[in-house]
Scaffold this motif. Structure first.
Motif, PDB file in Angstrom:
ATOM      1  N   VAL A  65      43.642  48.351  32.936  1.00 10.27           N
ATOM      2  CA  VAL A  65      43.830  46.901  33.053  1.00 10.27           C
ATOM      3  C   VAL A  65      44.272  46.307  31.714  1.00 10.27           C
ATOM      4  N   ASP A 257      37.278  36.209  33.629  1.00  9.58           N
ATOM      5  CA  ASP A 257      37.135  37.335  34.539  1.00  9.58           C
ATOM      6  C   ASP A 257      38.504  37.663  35.118  1.00  9.58           C
ATOM      7  N   TYR A 259      39.472  39.847  37.202  1.00 13.17           N
ATOM      8  CA  TYR A 259      39.514  40.191  38.624  1.00 13.17           C
ATOM      9  C   TYR A 259      39.402  38.957  39.528  1.00 13.17           C
ATOM     10  N   ILE A 280      47.284  40.167  39.755  1.00 14.49           N
ATOM     11  CA  ILE A 280      46.937  41.007  40.907  1.00 14.49           C
ATOM     12  C   ILE A 280      48.081  41.002  41.919  1.00 14.49           C
ATOM     13  N   PHE A 287      46.880  47.308  41.383  1.00 16.76           N
ATOM     14  CA  PHE A 287      45.557  46.814  41.752  1.00 16.76           C
ATOM     15  C   PHE A 287      45.020  47.573  42.963  1.00 16.76           C
ATOM     16  N   SER A 291      41.492  49.538  43.077  1.00 14.33           N
ATOM     17  CA  SER A 291      40.515  49.324  44.140  1.00 14.33           C
ATOM     18  C   SER A 291      40.151  50.633  44.826  1.00 14.33           C
TER      19      SER A 291
END
Length: 425
Positions: A65, A257, A259, A280, A287, A291
């Motif tokens: 990330v 954050d 995410y 995202i 992404f 996940s």
């Protein structure tokens, strides 16, 4: 032959400083020390795998990330796209003739975000937002002697933009200093044009505006294409070059954050009406891979936890069979079913807790060895792995709870034993 029950006077003497259930639980575990050692070893291996895999995959994801977001914002606000609309209403004389025609999308004009200062102020007030940086982006042609290259112009306010992209860390020559007459370029572009820090470049936009800028620094973004195209200048210089007259073409936003970017992007669009694209959305495949990796990590932990639970349960079932006579004697001298239940629950909890302690140490040791063995060619750590105390605390808690849950069925069986039948057996 089964080991005789502990003498009542010894129990009474020790119970002065230790609860009876603890005393008997520890006695049973000590007498079956081989079984106890094996199950603690099994729990330790399981917890060690969970700790090692969790820390490793968390560090790996954080590194991925970080690499993806090192050159872009978490959310980018863009001007709304122009949409073609039919000029004649349904039912007009010419409608039937135009019904089968194709409406083409109009050419997107180069324009600014409407009232971007108020939009930026509104977004900055959101608690999820960290930094909002205005930018003026466009295409231009850079000329140096007989050489020319098409470039992407990024006009920024350095004090804000460098909090999103740590450009000073990416400078390989010169500095990240920017004034209205200076420009930062990538290593590939500098090589193609044969220029270095202090040289001048002539930058010409599609509208005919041109400016001569001095190279103050050369950066490396870790991507050949980006190093070949991207150039940075002050927001004021880019506005003048691109003919924006105080406007901006994007607002770059970072969050606390990363995410939560998609949720916050939808909230910003609903709040301001400006198109907001999250990282995202723009990196959907990446992404999805992250996940999937998280799901796989969760599945691994679940199956390891189940194997630990079944291991503890099987050992305690055997212990109930082996200790049937002792359990019958304890029941005969007045020990209640609730106390017998607590004795075996304690054994499960102690096995889980002891195994978790050993497993946490084993997982930490495995991570330390891995970090020393897996290094980059220059000897640096491949990626950072944080030893979070919370992760170890959670592992201890979950292993202990797993031990308690696994011991419930054997404990119920022990509590239901008929004392007379158990002693005779």
């Amino acid at each position: 032959m089964s080991t005789p029950a502990p003498p009542l006077n010894a129990v009474v003497g020790l119970s002065a400083w230790m609860p009876f259930e603890w005393l008997v639980a520890l006695r049973f575990l000590r007498e079956g020390r081989v079984q106890t050692a094996f199950i603690i070893g099994g729990v330790a291996i399981g917890v060690g795998v969970i700790v090692f895999m969790s820390a490793l995959l968390s560090g790996l994801q954080a590194n991925f990330v970080k690499r993806v977001l090192t050159g872009q914002a978490h959310i980018q606000l863009l001007p709304p796209k122009e949409v073609a609309r039919a000029l004649r209403e349904t039912g007009s004389p010419t409608h039937a003739a135009l019904e089968g025609s194709i409406v083409q999308s109009p050419l997107q004009r180069f324009k600014s975000i409407d009232q971007w200062q108020s939009v930026a102020a509104l977004i900055s007030a959101l608690p999820e937002v960290n930094v909002v940086s205005p930018a003026a982006n466009g295409s231009a042609l850079v000329v140096r002697g007989d050489a020319s290259r098409a470039i992407s112009v990024v006009g920024i306010e350095p004090e804000l933009y460098f909090r999103i992209v740590p450009m000073p860390e990416k400078i390989v020559r010169g500095s990240a200093r920017l004034s209205v007459n200076e420009i930062l370029i990538g290593t590939e572009l500098a090589s193609d044009l044969g220029v270095s820090v202090g040289d001048k470049l002539r930058v010409t936009a599609a509208n005919g505006n041109a400016n001569t800028l001095t190279i103050s620094g050369i950066f490396d973004l870790g991507n050949k294409g980006a190093n070949q195209r991207t150039t940075l200048m002050t927001l004021r210089s880019a506005q003048s070059l691109l003919g924006l007259a105080g406007g901006v073409t994007a607002l770059d936003v970072t969050l606390h954050d990363v995410y939560a970017a998609e949720v916050v992007a939808h909230h910003i669009t609903a709040l301001t009406g400006v198109q907001a694209d999250s990282w995202i959305k723009t990196n959907e495949q990446f992404f999805t891979a992250v996940s999937a990796q998280t799901t796989a990590n969760t599945a691994i932990r679940l199956f390891v936890g189940l194997s630990v639970a079944f291991g503890i349960a099987s050992v305690l079932v055997v212990s109930v069979v082996q200790k049937s006579r002792e359990i019958g004697i304890l029941r005969a001298i007045g020990i209640t079913r609730g106390q017998i239940l607590r004795i075996f629950l304690l054994q499960g909890g102690l096995l889980g807790f002891g195994g978790a302690l050993a497993g946490s140490a084993l997982g930490w040791l495995g991570l330390a060895v891995w970090m020393q063995a897996q290094r980059n060619p220059d000897g640096s750590v491949m990626f950072a792995i944080s030893f979070e105390p919370l992760m170890f605390a959670v592992a201890l808690l979950l292993a202990t709870l797993t031990g308690l849950a696994a011991s419930f069925a054997p404990a119920m069986r022990a509590a239901r034993l008929d004392p007379v039948a158990a002693i005779r057996g």
